[in-house]
Motif scaffolding. Structure first.
Motif, mmCIF file in Angstrom:
data_model
loop_
_atom_site.group_PDB
_atom_site.id
_atom_site.type_symbol
_atom_site.label_atom_id
_atom_site.label_comp_id
_atom_site.label_asym_id
_atom_site.label_seq_id
_atom_site.Cartn_x
_atom_site.Cartn_y
_atom_site.Cartn_z
ATOM 1 N N ILE A 85 0.831 -1.204 0.000
ATOM 2 C CA ILE A 85 0.000 0.000 0.000
ATOM 3 C C ILE A 85 0.869 1.259 0.000
ATOM 4 O O ILE A 85 0.637 2.195 -0.752
ATOM 5 C CB ILE A 85 -0.968 -0.016 1.195
ATOM 6 N N GLY A 86 1.889 1.324 0.882
ATOM 7 C CA GLY A 86 2.816 2.444 0.876
ATOM 8 C C GLY A 86 2.331 3.621 1.696
ATOM 9 O O GLY A 86 1.591 3.474 2.672
ATOM 10 N N VAL A 87 2.759 4.827 1.287
ATOM 11 C CA VAL A 87 2.462 6.050 2.036
ATOM 12 C C VAL A 87 1.000 6.437 1.821
ATOM 13 O O VAL A 87 0.513 6.435 0.684
ATOM 14 C CB VAL A 87 3.389 7.193 1.596
ATOM 15 N N VAL A 88 0.334 6.782 2.914
ATOM 16 C CA VAL A 88 -1.083 7.167 2.845
ATOM 17 C C VAL A 88 -1.278 8.441 3.652
ATOM 18 O O VAL A 88 -0.387 8.880 4.393
ATOM 19 C CB VAL A 88 -1.991 6.043 3.395
ATOM 20 N N ALA A 89 -2.447 9.018 3.505
ATOM 21 C CA ALA A 89 -2.789 10.216 4.278
ATOM 22 C C ALA A 89 -3.037 9.841 5.739
ATOM 23 O O ALA A 89 -3.158 8.666 6.090
ATOM 24 C CB ALA A 89 -4.017 10.889 3.683
ATOM 25 N N GLY A 90 -3.158 10.862 6.575
ATOM 26 C CA GLY A 90 -3.362 10.602 7.990
ATOM 27 C C GLY A 90 -4.686 9.946 8.298
ATOM 28 O O GLY A 90 -4.831 9.261 9.307
ATOM 29 N N SER A 91 -5.653 10.122 7.436
ATOM 30 C CA SER A 91 -6.926 9.422 7.591
ATOM 31 C C SER A 91 -7.426 9.057 6.203
ATOM 32 O O SER A 91 -7.190 9.788 5.233
ATOM 33 C CB SER A 91 -7.962 10.292 8.314
ATOM 34 N N GLY A 92 -8.092 7.932 6.116
ATOM 35 C CA GLY A 92 -8.593 7.514 4.808
ATOM 36 C C GLY A 92 -9.031 6.076 4.827
ATOM 37 O O GLY A 92 -9.226 5.456 5.889
ATOM 38 N N SER A 93 -9.206 5.515 3.628
ATOM 39 C CA SER A 93 -9.638 4.123 3.485
ATOM 40 C C SER A 93 -9.014 3.569 2.217
ATOM 41 O O SER A 93 -8.640 4.308 1.305
ATOM 42 C CB SER A 93 -11.168 4.021 3.424
ATOM 43 N N ARG A 94 -8.912 2.239 2.154
ATOM 44 C CA ARG A 94 -8.352 1.579 0.979
ATOM 45 C C ARG A 94 -8.988 0.194 0.865
ATOM 46 O O ARG A 94 -9.055 -0.548 1.856
ATOM 47 C CB ARG A 94 -6.836 1.432 1.113
ATOM 48 N N GLN A 95 -9.482 -0.128 -0.335
ATOM 49 C CA GLN A 95 -10.067 -1.441 -0.578
ATOM 50 C C GLN A 95 -8.948 -2.408 -0.927
ATOM 51 O O GLN A 95 -8.097 -2.093 -1.773
ATOM 52 C CB GLN A 95 -11.090 -1.364 -1.718
#
Length: 259
Positions: A85-95
């Protein structure tokens, strides 16, 4: 004279030793002063990262289905999730679509410290599909009764009528399927007549009716060696009443399967 020389030498030696013993020692150098250590300026660190939530919905899936990761992180300078997945925002979602049970680890970096959280998606194997229902095994007689229709004739005629040709075209397709399923079977084409006329005449008429049907079916692709004809004339009526409706029922070509 010799004694006076020795005494002089001794005296000179005494003066030399005295002079050497009275030589002035060098002054002692004092140690350097201890350096004064100045206080370093204090660096203020930011707050530590905090993972408020990190979930997988649903947490159990059947292989091929998806799950949704949801997270909320504060005080972070960088948030990463492993497993591609790697770098993501401080809040969020991913399928995500894991093919096997997978644990996703989140690392949130902060000036005052890091935070780590993990969530597992359990993947189950789908149940095998139900076995196909076995084909109903119908007998040759059942198939003939179910799929084949008799052909009817006009009075004292052996030519196949228009409605009879349409019926025989359907019969031809059904017979080819039946003969394929029953490779040793033969289809008997029976020629029948009504009660009018002599027995000998009707035997001949029934034979012509059966032969006409066989010729039509052969032209439709039914193997000729799997068809045989027989005439019963008026000996095996399907209806015994003496009226036109009953006679029409008896003027027919009937199909019988023979193993």
């Amino acid at each position: 004279m010799k004694q006076r020389h020795i005494a002089g030498t001794m005296l000179a030696l005494s003066f030399f030793l005295f002079a050497a013993g009275c030589k002035k020692k060098p002054p002692v150098v004092p140690p350097p002063p201890t350096p004064v250590v100045k206080d370093q300026p204090k660096v203020e660190k930011g707050p530590a990262a905090v993972v408020s939530s990190f979930t997988a919905e649903p947490s159990t899936i059947v292989r091929g289905e998806s799950s949704t990761l949801r997270w909320n992180v504060s005080n972070s300078t960088e948030v990463t999730i492993d497993n591609g997945i790697g770098v993501v925002a401080g809040s969020g979602s991913r399928q995500v679509f894991p093919s096997a049970t997978t644990t996703y680890r989140m690392t949130a970096k902060g000036d005052g410290g890091d935070a780590v959280s993990a969530v597992t998606v359990t993947v189950t194997t789908p149940p095998p599909p139900p076995p196909p229902e076995p084909k109903a095994t119908a007998s040759l007689s059942d198939r003939i009764t179910r799929d084949i229709q008799d052909v009817f004739f006009d009075y004292d005629k052996s030519e196949v009528r228009e409605d009879g040709r349409a019926t025989l075209q359907r019969n031809a397709d059904a017979l080819k399927s039946i003969l394929s399923d029953f490779p040793s079977a033969v289809i008997s084409l029976e020629g029948h007549c009504d009660e009018r006329g002599s027995a000998e005449y009707n035997i001949g008429l029934g034979d012509r009716r059966a032969a006409g049907v066989k010729e039509f079916l052969t032209q439709m692709g039914v193997p000729a060696d799997r068809l045989k004809t027989v005439s019963y004339g008026k000996e095996k009526p399907f209806c015994t009443d003496s009226n036109e409706d009953c006679w029409q029922k008896n003027r027919r070509a009937h199909f019988v399967g023979v193993q």
